[in-house]
Design a protein around this motif. Structure first.
Motif, PDB file in Angstrom:
ATOM      1  N   ALA A 386      14.413  63.754  64.666  1.00 59.52           N
ATOM      2  CA  ALA A 386      14.970  64.599  65.731  1.00 59.52           C
ATOM      3  C   ALA A 386      14.753  66.066  65.362  1.00 59.52           C
ATOM      4  CB  ALA A 386      16.449  64.304  65.908  1.00 59.52           C
ATOM      5  N   GLY A 387      14.110  66.808  66.245  1.00 52.79           N
ATOM      6  CA  GLY A 387      13.903  68.240  66.024  1.00 52.79           C
ATOM      7  C   GLY A 387      12.710  68.595  65.161  1.00 52.79           C
ATOM      8  N   VAL A 388      11.955  67.606  64.690  1.00 50.60           N
ATOM      9  CA  VAL A 388      10.796  67.914  63.835  1.00 50.60           C
ATOM     10  C   VAL A 388       9.548  67.161  64.317  1.00 50.60           C
ATOM     11  CG1 VAL A 388       9.986  68.246  61.474  1.00 50.60           C
ATOM     12  CG2 VAL A 388      12.429  67.900  61.892  1.00 50.60           C
ATOM     13  N   PRO A 389       8.652  67.854  65.008  1.00 45.32           N
ATOM     14  CA  PRO A 389       7.406  67.213  65.448  1.00 45.32           C
ATOM     15  C   PRO A 389       6.263  67.448  64.465  1.00 45.32           C
ATOM     16  CG  PRO A 389       7.613  69.352  66.494  1.00 45.32           C
ATOM     17  CD  PRO A 389       8.807  69.214  65.561  1.00 45.32           C
ATOM     18  N   VAL A 390       5.213  66.644  64.599  1.00 45.32           N
ATOM     19  CA  VAL A 390       3.929  66.980  63.967  1.00 45.32           C
ATOM     20  C   VAL A 390       3.337  68.119  64.805  1.00 45.32           C
ATOM     21  CG1 VAL A 390       1.595  66.169  63.484  1.00 45.32           C
ATOM     22  CG2 VAL A 390       3.539  64.625  63.151  1.00 45.32           C
TER      23      VAL A 390
END
Ligand SMILES: Nc1ncnc2c1ncn2[C@@H]1O[C@H](COP(=O)(O)OP(=O)(O)O)[C@@H](O)[C@H]1O
Ligand SMILES: O=C(O)[C@@H](O)C(=O)COP(=O)(O)O
Length: 423
Positions: A386-390
């Motif tokens: 949650a809250g951290v994309p590539v």
């Protein structure tokens, strides 16, 4: 390009968190580092998140940089601008949330600005103006020990009032639960009293949907990814944006992989401890970094033979007691700055030696690294946590995948989770 939504984020991890939320809600979104240069080729998008490193700088500078971003976004048609702050309201009595909000409010002539850091997906909820991190009030959470902005008051009406030139009011959960019309009426009541900012409670995503509907009728709002979700859903549900499928921004790049950590949050400390089981980990000596000794060279010498075998992790992170002791010896800002720059030095050399997949833990740390790598912007790929994309770098010298992890985000196995999705 006419933007449906313009966003100004006060740090780079926060920006990627918001870009992730907007993308998942169907907005075509790009994250830029600072105000984009005219020659940066941006794809056709609904939202731009301009990332600043303005959370912990002098308030006047944060204001002028935010205003420059606002001018650029409004110049591209953004009627609504969201000033993205941390879901744990990271700031001090000197700012920078209040001063930036005041300046942007003055620029667009907004009567009352809606403010909420609520982001239920990551356990941030606001009730009666008090911010909770999971089950505990903000001032009892690990944020009480943050190296740069320890948070000692969970009542955001008070916190914002100390930073802002306008009075701060509250829109409580009971009002939000009655729906958009009740929120509009409460805002009119606050405006009538000359109150210029309103902390608004939110516990569930449905609260943020109500808030988003109202906020989208205004010119400015302040908050974390939760209000971004509300705004994005409002733009889609009212037909102002046609929901898009997510892109394939995370397609493999190959190359070496490395992780860097400068966050000293409880979550990051646990993630580093768990990473020790799956990759070589080097703990930097912060005193040696500040003394100017060749700690960077030591780290690079350590990493060189190991990188060909697989990912490595280099961390400066320490426990709250160790952080406090280091700051007492060297000063808070000097210590933070020296460690950030050393981490950026390490990142720069790692990329020169072929690292193309880079995971960075910590907001300020990510800012220092991305600036050093001169990456102008990012497209959003799959979600790691949650809250951290590539992120896929755009306009950069090398094709690279990055993950910029907010200190407090991610599960206990974050580093292996990220590496699995970054090929
Ligand atoms: N061992 C340490 N002692 C003191 N400060 C540190 C140490 N390691 C890193 N720092 C500094 O602490 C700050 C952490 O902030 P940040 O990177 O934003 O992490 P977070 O996302 O957890 O807030 C940075 O300025 C970083 O340079
Ligand atoms: O809203 C949040 O919590 C994050 O998006 C964020 O801003 C994190 O900041 P750092 O913890 O400093 O990375």
């Amino acid at each position: 390009m006419t933007l449906a939504l313009g966003c100004i984020a006060d740090d780079y991890t926060g920006a990627s968190d918001l870009a992730n939320t907007l993308t998942r809600a169907g907005l075509r979104t790009v994250q830029t580092i600072g105000v984009p240069a005219d020659d940066l080729a941006l794809p056709e998008v609904d939202a731009v998140v301009v990332s600043l490193k303005s959370r912990s700088i002098e308030a006047g500078l944060a204001v002028s940089r935010s205003r420059a971003a606002e001018t650029w976004l409004r110049g591209r048609g953004a009627r609504h601008v969201l000033f993205k702050i941390c879901s744990t309201f990271d700031s001090t009595d000197a700012g920078n949330i209040g001063p930036v909000m005041d300046a942007l409010r003055a620029d667009c002539g907004e009567a009352v600005v809606l403010v909420t850091p609520a982001f239920p997906e990551t356990g941030r909820t606001v009730y009666q103006g008090n911010l909770f991190v999971g089950a505990v009030p903000l001032n009892e959470s690990p944020l009480k020990d943050h190296p740069l902005n320890p948070m000692h008051d969970s009542n955001l009406v008070r916190v914002l009032a100390r930073q802002s030139g306008t009075q701060t009011g509250l829109v409580d959960l009971a009002t939000v639960a009655r729906g958009a019309e009740a929120v509009r009426a409460r805002l009119a009541e606050l405006a009538g009293k000359g109150i210029g900012a309103a902390i608004i409670d939110a516990v569930f995503d449905r609260d943020l949907e109500t808030i988003g509907l109202v906020a989208a009728e205004h010119r400015l709002s302040v908050g974390a990814s939760g209000i971004g979700l509300g705004l994005a859903r409002a733009l889609v549900s009212t037909g102002r944006v046609k929901a898009a499928a997510t892109s394939d921004a995370g397609a493999p790049v190959g190359g070496l992989a490395a992780c860097l950590a400068g966050s000293c949050s409880q979550a990051t400390l646990q993630q580093i401890a768990n990473a020790e089981r799956i990759m070589p980990v080097l703990h930097l000596d912060p005193d040696r970094i500040i003394a100017g000794a060749d700690e960077v060279q030591r780290a690079l010498g350590w990493a060189a033979p190991r990188l060909a075998e697989g990912p490595v992790l280099i961390a400066s992170s320490s426990t709250p007691d160790q952080v406090a002791a280091l700051q007492a010896r060297h000063g808070r800002d000097a210590a933070g700055h020296a460690i950030e720059q050393a981490t950026a030095d390490i990142a720069e050399s790692l990329v020169k030696s072929g690292v193309r997949r880079l995971i960075v833990a910590g907001g300020e740390t990510s800012g220092a690294v991305v600036d050093r790598l001169k990456i102008p912007g990012f497209l959003v790929g799959v979600e790691i946590a949650a809250g951290v994309p590539v992120l896929r770098a755009v306009g950069a010298e090398s094709d690279m995948l990055l993950a910029l992890k907010s200190g407090n985000f991610g599960g206990a196995e974050f580093f292996s989770d990220a590496l699995r999705l970054m090929r």
